[in-house]
Design an enzyme around this catalytic site. Structure first.
Site, PDB file in Angstrom:
ATOM      1  N   ASP A   8       0.855  -1.183   0.000  1.00  0.00           N
ATOM      2  CA  ASP A   8       0.000   0.000   0.000  1.00  0.00           C
ATOM      3  C   ASP A   8       0.891   1.233   0.000  1.00  0.00           C
ATOM      4  OD1 ASP A   8      -1.952  -1.881   0.238  1.00  0.00           O
ATOM      5  OD2 ASP A   8      -2.798  -1.122   2.116  1.00  0.00           O
ATOM      6  N   ASP A 129     -15.204  -3.152  -2.127  1.00  0.00           N
ATOM      7  CA  ASP A 129     -14.849  -2.931  -0.725  1.00  0.00           C
ATOM      8  C   ASP A 129     -16.139  -2.717   0.054  1.00  0.00           C
ATOM      9  OD1 ASP A 129     -12.303  -2.955  -1.780  1.00  0.00           O
ATOM     10  OD2 ASP A 129     -12.127  -0.768  -1.798  1.00  0.00           O
TER      11      ASP A 129
END
EC number: 5.3.1.16
Length: 256
Positions: A8, A129
């Protein structure tokens, strides 16, 4: 089942967020390429990049790191975060990325998903998500009224390569994946599902093998690798051997 390490990116560094909260950031490395190469050395067959700046603001702050990783690595690299236009998706694919992941735009502009999937077969993935079963967008900052499984059912017919299913409540917590949500997602989808969020130990990875026949073909692992709770090389070997076991009876589920 493929184990996919995650990197990330936030302002050029490798980080992890706790449950998608940008105010709860843990920094692991200031050299994303070196980290990516380390995962390759340990046996990774695919790398998952998330542009957190892109996801939140749409600004390509991490492009230099992304392009360098795509150029230098010998394995396929996929990226999600801030990919909200045809031009942006094609720009990323042209720099050597194997796949791009569409999140927010999948709700706001599903026609774009279909167009990209048609123009770039096997290159477009949709990231769904979810928080409490409903899709969250724009770096998890906004919540929609769209049910995650309904979106999976609809977009899996659009010619995409796969769906990445992230359970926000477990992401970055090491508390174990939401197997019930993953099962529902796999049953709703007509394309392979990649699990993301919550893996904290080897038992969690092995528990996902029970969902492989339903179409859960991969799992993205982040914090557990960086914390040393999961060894990537050992995990790849264990999954390859299919060492399915009851996670509830495995002492390694303890994360404290």
């Amino acid at each position: 089942m493929e184990i996919i390490p995650a990197i990330d990116l936030l302002q050029g560094s490798c980080v992890r967020l706790h449950q998608g909260d940008y105010d709860q950031v843990t920094r692991f490395s200031d050299d994303p390429l070196a980290q990516a190469q380390q995962w390759v050395k340990q046996g990774a067959t695919r790398l998952h990049l998330v542009d957190l700046d892109g996801a939140r603001s749409g600004q390509p702050i991490n492009d230099q790191a992304v392009r360098l990783i795509a150029k230098e690595l010998s394995i396929p690299v996929q990226l999600g975060g801030g990919v909200r236009s045809l031009e942006r998706a094609e720009e990323l694919l042209s720099c050597g990325l194997d796949r791009v992941i569409l999140g927010t735009v999948a709700i706001e502009n599903p026609e774009l998903v279909m167009e990209l999937a048609s123009r770039h077969p096997h290159k477009i993935v949709v990231g769904i998500d979810a928080r409490n079963g409903f899709v969250a967008t724009r770096g998890w900052v906004e919540e929609s009224e769209v049910e995650a499984t309904a979106l999976a059912q609809r977009l899996s017919k659009a010619g995409i390569a796969a769906i990445i299913s992230t359970d926000i409540a477990t992401d970055g917590t090491l508390a174990g994946p939401n197997l019930e949500a993953l099962r529902a997602m796999a049953q709703a989808s007509e394309v392979p599902v990649i699990a993301s969020g919550g893996v904290g130990c080897m038992a969690d990875l092995l528990s996902l093998l029970a969902l492989e026949p339903l179409g859960v073909e991969g799992v993205i692992v982040g914090r557990a690798l960086y914390d040393g709770r999961v060894d990537l090389h050992e995990a790849i070997q264990a999954i390859a051997e299919g060492r399915l076991q009851d996670p509830l009876s495995d002492q390694s589920r303890t994360i404290a």
